[in-house]
Scaffold this motif. Sequence first.
Motif, PDB file in Angstrom:
ATOM      1  N   GLY A 233      20.961  -7.671  -2.516  1.00  0.00           N
ATOM      2  CA  GLY A 233      21.035  -6.970  -1.234  1.00  0.00           C
ATOM      3  C   GLY A 233      20.199  -5.706  -1.156  1.00  0.00           C
ATOM      4  N   HIS A 234      19.170  -5.581  -1.993  1.00  0.00           N
ATOM      5  CA  HIS A 234      18.351  -4.368  -1.933  1.00  0.00           C
ATOM      6  C   HIS A 234      17.415  -4.391  -0.725  1.00  0.00           C
ATOM      7  CE1 HIS A 234      19.702  -2.666  -5.632  1.00  0.00           C
ATOM      8  NE2 HIS A 234      19.445  -3.778  -6.291  1.00  0.00           N
ATOM      9  N   ARG A 235      17.260  -3.247  -0.110  1.00  0.00           N
ATOM     10  CA  ARG A 235      16.276  -3.079   0.971  1.00  0.00           C
ATOM     11  C   ARG A 235      15.011  -2.514   0.323  1.00  0.00           C
ATOM     12  NH1 ARG A 235      15.895   1.421   3.804  1.00  0.00           N
ATOM     13  NH2 ARG A 235      18.014   2.043   3.273  1.00  0.00           N
ATOM     14  N   LEU A 236      13.985  -3.347   0.250  1.00  0.00           N
ATOM     15  CA  LEU A 236      12.780  -2.962  -0.500  1.00  0.00           C
ATOM     16  C   LEU A 236      11.970  -1.941   0.281  1.00  0.00           C
ATOM     17  CD1 LEU A 236      11.853  -6.565  -1.679  1.00  0.00           C
ATOM     18  CD2 LEU A 236      12.863  -4.735  -3.069  1.00  0.00           C
ATOM     19  N   GLU A 237      11.481  -0.935  -0.431  1.00  0.00           N
ATOM     20  CA  GLU A 237      10.746   0.153   0.223  1.00  0.00           C
ATOM     21  C   GLU A 237       9.237   0.007  -0.033  1.00  0.00           C
ATOM     22  OE1 GLU A 237      11.917   2.479   2.119  1.00  0.00           O
ATOM     23  OE2 GLU A 237      14.062   2.610   1.666  1.00  0.00           O
ATOM     24  N   PRO A 238       8.421   0.216   1.001  1.00  0.00           N
ATOM     25  CA  PRO A 238       6.971   0.255   0.776  1.00  0.00           C
ATOM     26  C   PRO A 238       6.569   1.586   0.133  1.00  0.00           C
ATOM     27  CG  PRO A 238       7.473   0.690   3.076  1.00  0.00           C
ATOM     28  CD  PRO A 238       8.794   0.458   2.386  1.00  0.00           C
ATOM     29  N   PHE A 239       5.497   1.583  -0.629  1.00  0.00           N
ATOM     30  CA  PHE A 239       4.968   2.844  -1.187  1.00  0.00           C
ATOM     31  C   PHE A 239       3.471   2.708  -1.366  1.00  0.00           C
ATOM     32  CE2 PHE A 239       6.333   0.153  -4.709  1.00  0.00           C
ATOM     33  CZ  PHE A 239       5.212   0.126  -5.530  1.00  0.00           C
ATOM     34  N   ASP A 240       2.779   3.820  -1.257  1.00  0.00           N
ATOM     35  CA  ASP A 240       1.316   3.835  -1.360  1.00  0.00           C
ATOM     36  C   ASP A 240       0.769   2.596  -0.627  1.00  0.00           C
ATOM     37  OD1 ASP A 240       1.337   6.287  -2.716  1.00  0.00           O
ATOM     38  OD2 ASP A 240       1.824   5.297  -4.592  1.00  0.00           O
ATOM     39  N   ALA A 241      -0.022   1.763  -1.303  1.00  0.00           N
ATOM     40  CA  ALA A 241      -0.584   0.600  -0.592  1.00  0.00           C
ATOM     41  C   ALA A 241       0.201  -0.671  -0.878  1.00  0.00           C
ATOM     42  CB  ALA A 241      -2.046   0.415  -0.982  1.00  0.00           C
ATOM     43  N   PRO A 244       6.045  -4.416   0.285  1.00  0.00           N
ATOM     44  CA  PRO A 244       6.872  -5.505  -0.225  1.00  0.00           C
ATOM     45  C   PRO A 244       7.150  -6.594   0.801  1.00  0.00           C
ATOM     46  CG  PRO A 244       8.141  -3.466  -0.023  1.00  0.00           C
ATOM     47  CD  PRO A 244       6.714  -3.108   0.191  1.00  0.00           C
ATOM     48  N   ALA A 245       7.258  -6.227   2.083  1.00  0.00           N
ATOM     49  CA  ALA A 245       7.591  -7.227   3.113  1.00  0.00           C
ATOM     50  C   ALA A 245       6.555  -8.352   3.137  1.00  0.00           C
ATOM     51  CB  ALA A 245       7.670  -6.549   4.479  1.00  0.00           C
ATOM     52  N   ALA A 246       5.326  -8.037   2.748  1.00  0.00           N
ATOM     53  CA  ALA A 246       4.261  -9.047   2.782  1.00  0.00           C
ATOM     54  C   ALA A 246       4.498 -10.158   1.760  1.00  0.00           C
ATOM     55  CB  ALA A 246       2.909  -8.387   2.509  1.00  0.00           C
ATOM     56  N   TYR A 247       5.344  -9.886   0.754  1.00  0.00           N
ATOM     57  CA  TYR A 247       5.548 -10.856  -0.324  1.00  0.00           C
ATOM     58  C   TYR A 247       6.891 -11.567  -0.214  1.00  0.00           C
ATOM     59  CZ  TYR A 247       1.492  -8.356  -1.851  1.00  0.00           C
ATOM     60  OH  TYR A 247       0.241  -7.804  -1.867  1.00  0.00           O
ATOM     61  N   LEU A 248       7.574 -11.356   0.920  1.00  0.00           N
ATOM     62  CA  LEU A 248       8.875 -12.015   1.120  1.00  0.00           C
ATOM     63  C   LEU A 248       8.659 -13.384   1.755  1.00  0.00           C
ATOM     64  CD1 LEU A 248      10.944  -8.961   2.442  1.00  0.00           C
ATOM     65  CD2 LEU A 248      11.044 -10.017   0.165  1.00  0.00           C
ATOM     66  N   PRO A 249       9.588 -14.336   1.503  1.00  0.00           N
ATOM     67  CA  PRO A 249       9.441 -15.653   2.110  1.00  0.00           C
ATOM     68  C   PRO A 249       9.390 -15.508   3.625  1.00  0.00           C
ATOM     69  CG  PRO A 249      11.383 -15.548   0.675  1.00  0.00           C
ATOM     70  CD  PRO A 249      10.842 -14.180   0.732  1.00  0.00           C
ATOM     71  N   GLY A 250       8.598 -16.335   4.259  1.00  0.00           N
ATOM     72  CA  GLY A 250       8.538 -16.295   5.719  1.00  0.00           C
ATOM     73  C   GLY A 250       7.378 -15.466   6.239  1.00  0.00           C
ATOM     74  N   THR A 251       6.759 -14.640   5.381  1.00  0.00           N
ATOM     75  CA  THR A 251       5.593 -13.872   5.832  1.00  0.00           C
ATOM     76  C   THR A 251       4.404 -14.826   5.936  1.00  0.00           C
ATOM     77  OG1 THR A 251       6.393 -11.933   4.679  1.00  0.00           O
ATOM     78  CG2 THR A 251       4.066 -11.922   5.282  1.00  0.00           C
ATOM     79  N   PRO A 252       3.676 -14.828   7.051  1.00  0.00           N
ATOM     80  CA  PRO A 252       2.526 -15.734   7.163  1.00  0.00           C
ATOM     81  C   PRO A 252       1.500 -15.432   6.064  1.00  0.00           C
ATOM     82  CG  PRO A 252       2.880 -14.508   9.207  1.00  0.00           C
ATOM     83  CD  PRO A 252       3.863 -13.974   8.214  1.00  0.00           C
ATOM     84  N   PRO A 253       0.864 -16.476   5.501  1.00  0.00           N
ATOM     85  CA  PRO A 253      -0.115 -16.260   4.430  1.00  0.00           C
ATOM     86  C   PRO A 253      -1.178 -15.228   4.812  1.00  0.00           C
ATOM     87  CG  PRO A 253       0.327 -18.603   4.690  1.00  0.00           C
ATOM     88  CD  PRO A 253       1.084 -17.904   5.783  1.00  0.00           C
ATOM     89  N   SER A 254      -1.583 -15.215   6.096  1.00  0.00           N
ATOM     90  CA  SER A 254      -2.639 -14.264   6.488  1.00  0.00           C
ATOM     91  C   SER A 254      -2.150 -12.821   6.304  1.00  0.00           C
ATOM     92  CB  SER A 254      -3.053 -14.494   7.936  1.00  0.00           C
ATOM     93  OG  SER A 254      -1.908 -14.353   8.743  1.00  0.00           O
TER      94      SER A 254
END
Length: 340
Positions: A233-241, A244-254
Amino acid sequence: MTESTAYAVVGGGAIGGTVAYHLAKGGHDVLLIDADPAHVAAVRQHGLVLRGTAGDQSARVRAATPEEVPEELDGPLHGVLLCVKAQATAGAAAWIAPRLAADGYVVSVQNGLNEQLIAEHVGRERVVGAFVNVFADVVEPGVIRDGGPGAFVIGELGGESSPRVDRLAADLAGLGAKATANVSGYLWSKLGFGAMLSATALADAPMADLIDRHRPLMYALVAEVFAVAARLGHRLEPFDAFEPAAYLPGTPPSGREAATDRLTAWLRTQPKDRSGIWRDIAVRRRPVEVHEHYRAVFAHARAGGIATPLLRGMLDRLAGVESGRAPMSEDHLSELEAAL
Ligand SMILES: NC(=O)C1=CN([C@@H]2O[C@H](COP(=O)(O)OP(=O)(O)OC[C@H]3O[C@@H](n4cnc5c(N)ncnc54)[C@H](OP(=O)(O)O)[C@@H]3O)[C@@H](O)[C@H]2O)C=CC1
Ligand SMILES: CC(C)(CO)C(=O)C(=O)O
């Protein structure tokens, strides 16, 4: 500048040295405690030197090996920043525990999930979490190559705000430190990013190039770590460049490709082009800490029935490379990728 505070930095290498430098420049009294006598001697003689693109800057800090500390201490430790590699955590925490003030605290300024282990020595209420993405290396005793700005976030393990976290974040303003209510979210994001970085240590080439050349493998490694984070249940945080959301299931490959373009472009701006893990194997010839980082991930994965074959395979190969049983080679990445 806030009122001066006394800090002890235990493990004064790349990250501990950077932290100690910024605390000292902020006017705080810093005692740097490091196991390497040559490093301690150099810091005493020349100060702590930060080597940046614009040249060397130095700060005066008190320095001692752990064995020397009883002579140097004139009271218990209050704010302790623990900056040793993960496998040295237990020994350092055992050393700190009897010297820590009742209202003192230890901040884990490390990769991985070391807070529980530290808590076993000093009690959970005296542990503070931190996440660091500063790129640094000790290049000679007393001299740290500084990669410039990177995320530095501090937070209570329970997410509550506290005067000690606010104070430390203010005292480390020179390093761009911020307080957070979600330090675990940062640490789990870094475990995902760190899986990519660990894989790059299997070969002798820049991190950015290897990530670019082996994107499917990198995505699959991050996905295994993030599946475990999601179960917890962790809410992943973005940092620098790193997004994390880009690597979760459901994110379009592009979206994933574009995020990775941004990540590798940013990595190419760093003077440190290879990871600390690579450096421990190829330069310092010592055991790497990543096996400790992923121990808890594997335990949670097992408990949740989540398969982590790639992460396991990648770490097994790293164990082979660090022991000298296998050469450092990009073939490891190609072979892991072939199994996808
Ligand atoms: N370097 C980086 O760019 C980044 C590092 N990190 C994390 O930060 C943490 C620290 O890494 P880093 O600074 O690179 O490591 P370093 O190896 O550069 O520094 C660690 C220092 O701690 C010393 N040490 C070991 N055991 C003890 C002890 N019991 N008491 C006092 N000193 C001790 C080591 O001495 P000796 O060499 O003699 O063992 C060494 O000088 C790690 O968890 C790492 O993953 C996170 C982000 C970036
Ligand atoms: C690559 C880097 C600097 C990213 O924070 C790192 O974690 C390390 O060298 O151990």
